[in-house]
Scaffold this motif. Sequence first.
Motif, PDB file in Angstrom:
ATOM      1  N   SER A   1       0.906  -1.366  -0.065  1.00  0.00           N
ATOM      2  CA  SER A   1      -0.044  -0.118   0.131  1.00  0.00           C
ATOM      3  C   SER A   1       0.761   1.329   0.063  1.00  0.00           C
ATOM      4  O   SER A   1       1.848   1.486   0.593  1.00  0.00           O
ATOM      5  CB  SER A   1      -1.058   0.051   1.292  1.00  0.00           C
ATOM      6  N   LEU A   2       0.420   2.191  -0.751  1.00  0.00           N
ATOM      7  CA  LEU A   2       1.219   3.744  -0.809  1.00  0.00           C
ATOM      8  C   LEU A   2       0.331   4.769  -0.624  1.00  0.00           C
ATOM      9  O   LEU A   2      -0.949   4.720  -0.691  1.00  0.00           O
ATOM     10  CB  LEU A   2       1.755   3.605  -2.262  1.00  0.00           C
ATOM     11  N   TYR A   3       0.633   5.725   0.116  1.00  0.00           N
ATOM     12  CA  TYR A   3       0.139   6.650   0.759  1.00  0.00           C
ATOM     13  C   TYR A   3       0.460   7.820  -0.625  1.00  0.00           C
ATOM     14  O   TYR A   3       1.727   8.007  -0.865  1.00  0.00           O
ATOM     15  CB  TYR A   3       0.393   7.082   1.817  1.00  0.00           C
ATOM     16  N   VAL A   4      -0.638   8.679  -1.034  1.00  0.00           N
ATOM     17  CA  VAL A   4      -0.465   9.454  -2.085  1.00  0.00           C
ATOM     18  C   VAL A   4      -0.861  10.828  -1.622  1.00  0.00           C
ATOM     19  O   VAL A   4      -2.237  11.154  -1.504  1.00  0.00           O
ATOM     20  CB  VAL A   4      -1.196   9.109  -3.438  1.00  0.00           C
ATOM     21  N   GLY A   5       0.090  11.877  -1.425  1.00  0.00           N
ATOM     22  CA  GLY A   5      -0.475  13.017  -0.751  1.00  0.00           C
ATOM     23  C   GLY A   5      -0.158  14.313  -1.885  1.00  0.00           C
ATOM     24  O   GLY A   5       0.230  14.069  -2.939  1.00  0.00           O
ATOM     25  N   ASP A   6      -0.715  15.510  -1.205  1.00  0.00           N
ATOM     26  CA  ASP A   6      -0.717  16.718  -1.806  1.00  0.00           C
ATOM     27  C   ASP A   6      -1.421  16.602  -3.340  1.00  0.00           C
ATOM     28  O   ASP A   6      -1.162  17.151  -4.205  1.00  0.00           O
ATOM     29  CB  ASP A   6       0.825  17.184  -2.296  1.00  0.00           C
ATOM     30  N   LEU A   7      -2.502  15.890  -3.206  1.00  0.00           N
ATOM     31  CA  LEU A   7      -3.293  16.009  -4.391  1.00  0.00           C
ATOM     32  C   LEU A   7      -4.082  17.138  -4.682  1.00  0.00           C
ATOM     33  O   LEU A   7      -4.923  17.751  -3.620  1.00  0.00           O
ATOM     34  CB  LEU A   7      -4.396  14.756  -4.408  1.00  0.00           C
TER      35      LEU A   7
ATOM     36  N   ALA B   1       4.480  -1.594  -6.432  1.00  0.00           N
ATOM     37  CA  ALA B   1       4.378  -0.377  -5.486  1.00  0.00           C
ATOM     38  C   ALA B   1       5.602   0.224  -5.477  1.00  0.00           C
ATOM     39  O   ALA B   1       5.540   1.398  -5.328  1.00  0.00           O
ATOM     40  CB  ALA B   1       3.933  -0.964  -4.214  1.00  0.00           C
ATOM     41  N   GLU B   2       6.662  -0.502  -5.271  1.00  0.00           N
ATOM     42  CA  GLU B   2       8.004   0.215  -5.327  1.00  0.00           C
ATOM     43  C   GLU B   2       8.393   0.713  -6.597  1.00  0.00           C
ATOM     44  O   GLU B   2       8.864   1.632  -6.565  1.00  0.00           O
ATOM     45  CB  GLU B   2       9.019  -1.093  -5.029  1.00  0.00           C
ATOM     46  N   ARG B   3       7.907   0.084  -7.747  1.00  0.00           N
ATOM     47  CA  ARG B   3       8.228   0.858  -8.979  1.00  0.00           C
ATOM     48  C   ARG B   3       7.588   1.957  -9.034  1.00  0.00           C
ATOM     49  O   ARG B   3       8.056   2.951  -9.638  1.00  0.00           O
ATOM     50  CB  ARG B   3       7.926  -0.185 -10.070  1.00  0.00           C
ATOM     51  N   ALA B   4       6.193   2.162  -8.486  1.00  0.00           N
ATOM     52  CA  ALA B   4       5.438   3.381  -8.440  1.00  0.00           C
ATOM     53  C   ALA B   4       6.158   4.638  -7.686  1.00  0.00           C
ATOM     54  O   ALA B   4       6.161   5.645  -8.262  1.00  0.00           O
ATOM     55  CB  ALA B   4       4.080   3.110  -8.283  1.00  0.00           C
TER      56      ALA B   4
ATOM     57  N   ARG C   1       3.022  13.655  -3.752  1.00  0.00           N
ATOM     58  CA  ARG C   1       3.870  13.085  -2.865  1.00  0.00           C
ATOM     59  C   ARG C   1       3.590  11.526  -2.489  1.00  0.00           C
ATOM     60  O   ARG C   1       2.455  11.297  -2.073  1.00  0.00           O
ATOM     61  CB  ARG C   1       4.089  13.704  -1.696  1.00  0.00           C
ATOM     62  N   ILE C   2       4.653  10.447  -2.944  1.00  0.00           N
ATOM     63  CA  ILE C   2       4.321   9.286  -2.530  1.00  0.00           C
ATOM     64  C   ILE C   2       5.042   8.716  -1.665  1.00  0.00           C
ATOM     65  O   ILE C   2       6.366   8.858  -1.405  1.00  0.00           O
ATOM     66  CB  ILE C   2       4.495   8.372  -3.924  1.00  0.00           C
ATOM     67  N   MET C   3       4.614   7.906  -0.483  1.00  0.00           N
ATOM     68  CA  MET C   3       5.286   7.059   0.681  1.00  0.00           C
ATOM     69  C   MET C   3       4.648   6.018   0.623  1.00  0.00           C
ATOM     70  O   MET C   3       3.237   5.758   0.508  1.00  0.00           O
ATOM     71  CB  MET C   3       5.410   8.043   1.930  1.00  0.00           C
ATOM     72  N   TRP C   4       5.455   5.046   1.457  1.00  0.00           N
ATOM     73  CA  TRP C   4       4.648   3.669   1.840  1.00  0.00           C
ATOM     74  C   TRP C   4       3.654   4.129   3.088  1.00  0.00           C
ATOM     75  O   TRP C   4       3.966   5.019   3.761  1.00  0.00           O
ATOM     76  CB  TRP C   4       5.813   2.631   2.479  1.00  0.00           C
ATOM     77  N   SER C   5       2.676   3.280   2.828  1.00  0.00           N
ATOM     78  CA  SER C   5       1.599   3.511   3.850  1.00  0.00           C
ATOM     79  C   SER C   5       1.785   2.804   5.043  1.00  0.00           C
ATOM     80  O   SER C   5       1.967   1.449   4.976  1.00  0.00           O
ATOM     81  CB  SER C   5       0.342   2.918   3.067  1.00  0.00           C
ATOM     82  N   GLN C   6       2.156   3.415   6.110  1.00  0.00           N
ATOM     83  CA  GLN C   6       2.544   2.558   7.351  1.00  0.00           C
ATOM     84  C   GLN C   6       1.059   2.853   8.366  1.00  0.00           C
ATOM     85  O   GLN C   6       1.079   3.907   8.916  1.00  0.00           O
ATOM     86  CB  GLN C   6       3.761   3.393   8.006  1.00  0.00           C
ATOM     87  N   ARG C   7       0.743   1.577   8.588  1.00  0.00           N
ATOM     88  CA  ARG C   7      -0.620   1.785   9.284  1.00  0.00           C
ATOM     89  C   ARG C   7      -0.553   1.058  10.758  1.00  0.00           C
ATOM     90  O   ARG C   7      -1.303   1.029  11.365  1.00  0.00           O
ATOM     91  CB  ARG C   7      -1.738   1.195   8.582  1.00  0.00           C
ATOM     92  N   ASP C   8       0.795   0.768  11.005  1.00  0.00           N
ATOM     93  CA  ASP C   8       1.100   0.291  12.254  1.00  0.00           C
ATOM     94  C   ASP C   8       1.416   1.539  13.421  1.00  0.00           C
ATOM     95  O   ASP C   8       2.214   2.142  13.107  1.00  0.00           O
ATOM     96  CB  ASP C   8       2.391  -0.316  12.287  1.00  0.00           C
TER      97      ASP C   8
END
Length: 202
Positions: A12-18, A65-68, A83-90
């Motif tokens: 899962s990726l987090y995509v921000g600043d949309l 996901a890593e490629r993206a 802005r894309i980051m790994w989604s860390q839900r822990d």
Amino acid sequence: MNPGAPNYPMASLYVGDLHSDITEAMLFEKFSTAGPVLSIRVCRDLITRRSLGYAYVNFQQPVDAERALDTMNFDLIKGRPIRIMWSQRDPSLRKSGVGNVFIKNLDRSIDNKAMYDTFSAFGNILSCKVAQDENGQSKGFRRRAFETEESANKSIEKVNGMLLNNKKVYVGRFIPRKEREKELGEKANCSPTCMSRTSART
């Protein structure tokens, strides 16, 4: 796949600043070029249904996901760099603060991409938060969270005192407000005799 990359469930990726007009369909068109997408969710206000400016993109395979993340970070969609980051839900990792660093005295011209390029060399970045004024302009300091304390320490060691756009930046451990208030409270409650004993020891 980079063996050092995090292998989070569902990739899962987090995509921000949309941009507020960006839809799931637009993101699907963009991200499906990296590999099969399981689901996309643009987060919206419960009442107005307006976009909150971020989304989650879930791939079938972590390698996609890593490629993206590697190829699409800070690409322009509707004129804005995403802005894309790994989604860390822990929540324990997010709240522990072990990998959090605080960066200040930044030149206002330094953007998220420049900061990402500088700090991603030290480890996987879980999140970054840019302090902005009411006009959306950078206030010259940022907070960045690494996956491990080791990565955070390495970034402090290497970047603290470095010149970025001719300004010497400060990079140190991020101290949450409660900890700062506690430290200040302990200093304020210290009696004159306590202070003198402290001075004598130093």
